[in-house]
Design an enzyme around this catalytic site. Structure first.
Site, PDB file in Angstrom:
ATOM      1  N   GLU A 159      44.493  36.606  56.762  1.00 56.67           N
ATOM      2  CA  GLU A 159      45.242  35.647  55.939  1.00 56.67           C
ATOM      3  C   GLU A 159      45.896  36.392  54.786  1.00 56.67           C
ATOM      4  OE1 GLU A 159      42.072  32.985  54.848  1.00 56.67           O
ATOM      5  OE2 GLU A 159      41.240  34.371  53.391  1.00 56.67           O
ATOM      6  N   ASP A 210      44.204  33.704  44.493  1.00 57.19           N
ATOM      7  CA  ASP A 210      45.372  33.991  45.323  1.00 57.19           C
ATOM      8  C   ASP A 210      46.550  34.473  44.480  1.00 57.19           C
ATOM      9  OD1 ASP A 210      43.692  32.851  47.262  1.00 57.19           O
ATOM     10  OD2 ASP A 210      44.555  30.869  46.990  1.00 57.19           O
TER      11      ASP A 210
END
Ligand code: 6LW
Length: 503
Positions: A178, A22
């Site tokens: 997302e 991420d």
């Protein structure tokens, strides 16, 4: 736009190996900064610096005090800290992130990304993971989250301003929208997302609109990046962020994995940070070559930082790459009690326990060797490869013997043991990646655990299949962490060597 290729010049991808998922990036002048997820480990949110997007040095952790990061004892593996966004605005760095195990979204700020970062501002009104921050021309701050939803916030107080609204659900038929990031580029606001789930179906899509609140028009070429259903050596590509270089070239950082062995392919060191060039065509970003050997950026590369091969524990502080499950209280971890040694005082009785005293660093290379000089005369402890509580291999010394232990799901066994003379000894683990083009059922790697003899020779007590310490077996969002632990009494470690080996 600058030429992004230097003929004949390549650099290695991943640019940050090991479990660093991420990634979120920002640039200030000639300096790039990048932050990643850290889950159940303390300290949390590693922060990196680079001058060229290729060579990265960890300069700290954004959440390195218990007042910023509480991971309660029942925090599960892969709970805790998810998906930061790092931005520079109004002379300050802003980092927003979710602690899924303690209160949800929080925001910290600093003028120096190496730290210290502020105590957190909580955002109880912001629901959802993967929060993003973007400021519009009026100075309004928009927080966009997985789903994809958005709410205006006051970043100083954490309060929401006005109602939340849904922005985009991603590509019809593809799940898990997302990892949103919102940017103003030229005449448009761009909404970059990941979709397809963080496994083999992962991908990156984008939409654009004329305001930060939409409406957004999806890019006709979506997904702009995916390796799903391909035999590319980098898989699970997604969760990306964009950055513009000083020469106006654009780049994407994203997560990907390097599966190894036969079918279905196991990735053992987690989701890593990869870099890809981006060019803009008709107002849409086009992602260029994403490979293990990346065309070098079109500016002079400086030599990369030399990985600290040996940690000597001679300084009072320890390198920011050291992490521990859930917490690291001073009464259990220290470098002052015995000068030049790391001292661990046991709490949990083994790596099966969530409160085990374990200090490790991410395995960052597919093949590597780690060694440590341990003095177990006042306790029991050793060297471990940890995935989570139900998945770890370790070599443990104490009471005149060394033992190799393996925990794989519900099974726990002593694989080998042998007597050793009293006093300090060197424990070692060698990880050897399987060569590519493996037979169908070959695992990703092997782990050989053993002791060093007085003449320096390494005696292997056991060689174990690495597939059981992989995401495909253990599940979750992390990767292997290798380090030292105490399982009884007090154990001292003089040094810890981490040596990358060619696969
Ligand atoms: C993260 C989500 C994801 O919150 O995995 O790959 C989750 N993307 O965006 C945990 O890292």
């Amino acid at each position: 736009m600058a030429d992004q290729r230097q003929p004949g010049t390549t650099v290695a991808n991943p640019v940050i190996p090991g479990f660093h998922p991420d990634p979120s990036i920002c640039r200030v002048g000639a300096d790039y900064y990048l932050a990643c997820s850290s889950f159940e480990y303390f300290p949390g949110v590693p922060v990196f610096h680079s001058h060229d997007l290729v060579h990265w040095t960890q300069i700290g952790n954004a959440l390195d005090r218990p007042s910023q990061l509480r991971l309660p004892p029942d925090t599960p593996a892969s709970g805790g800290i998810y998906a930061p966004t790092l931005r520079h605005h109004d002379g300050r760095f802003w980092l927003i992130v979710t602690n899924v195990s303690d209160g949800g979204n929080l925001l910290v700020t600093t003028t120096d990304p190496a730290g210290p970062w502020s105590d957190p501002v909580r955002l109880p009104g912001v629901a959802g993971i993967d929060p993003d921050l973007a400021w519009d021309e009026n100075g309004d701050c928009w927080c966009t989250t997985a789903g994809i939803g958005q709410v205006r916030i006051d970043p100083h107080t954490g309060r929401t301003v006005g109602p939340a609204h849904r922005l985009w659900s991603g590509t019809p038929g593809v799940g898990c929208p997302e990892a949103p990031h919102l940017y103003r580029v030229g005449d448009y606001w761009y909404l970059l997302i990941a979709e397809g789930g963080t496994e083999r179906g992962h991908g990156v899509s984008i939409a654009r609109g004329s305001t930060p609140t939409g409406p957004f028009e999806p890019c006709p070429a979506n997904p702009i990046l995916t390796h799903r259903s391909s035999d590319h050596p980098i898989q699970n590509t997604g969760h990306a962020d964009l950055v513009q270089a000083p020469d106006d070239s654009w780049w994407m950082v994203l997560l990907g994995v390097r599966p190894h062995g036969g079918s279905p392919g196991w990735h053992v060191i987690g989701r890593e940070v990869f870099l890809a060039p981006v060019r803009w065509v008709d107002g849409w970003p086009v992602v260029g070559d994403l490979s293990l050997a990346l065309p070098a950026p079109g500016w002079p590369l400086r030599p990369g930082p030399v990985l600290p091969r040996r940690d000597d524990f001679d300084l009072s502080g320890i390198h920011p790459h050291w992490i521990s499950p859930r917490d690291r209280p001073e009464q259990h971890y220290g470098t002052k009690e015995r000068a030049g040694w790391l001292t661990l005082h046991a709490r949990g009785g083994s790596l099966d326990d969530p409160d085990v005293v374990f200090l490790g660093r991410r395995q960052q290379h597919l093949s590597c060797r780690v060694r440590t000089l341990i003095d177990p005369s006042a306790g029991r402890g050793g060297l471990a490869v940890r995935f989570d509580e139900p998945h770890h291999y370790e070599i443990e010394a104490g009471s005149g013997e060394v033992r190799v232990l393996a925990r794989i799901g519900p099974l726990r066994t002593t694989v080998a043991s042998r007597p050793v003379p009293a006093g300090p000894l060197v424990l070692g683990i060698q990880v050897t990646a399987t060569r590519t083009a493996a037979e169908g059922r070959t695992g990703p790697d092997t782990l050989s655990l053993g002791v060093e003899e007085p003449d320096g020779a390494f005696t292997v007590l056991a060689t174990l299949d690495g597939r059981y310490l992989s995401t495909e077996v253990a599940g979750g969002f992390t990767g292997r962490v290798i380090g030292m632990y105490a399982s009884a009494g007090t154990v001292h470690f003089d040094w810890f060597d981490y040596e990358p080996l060619n696969p």
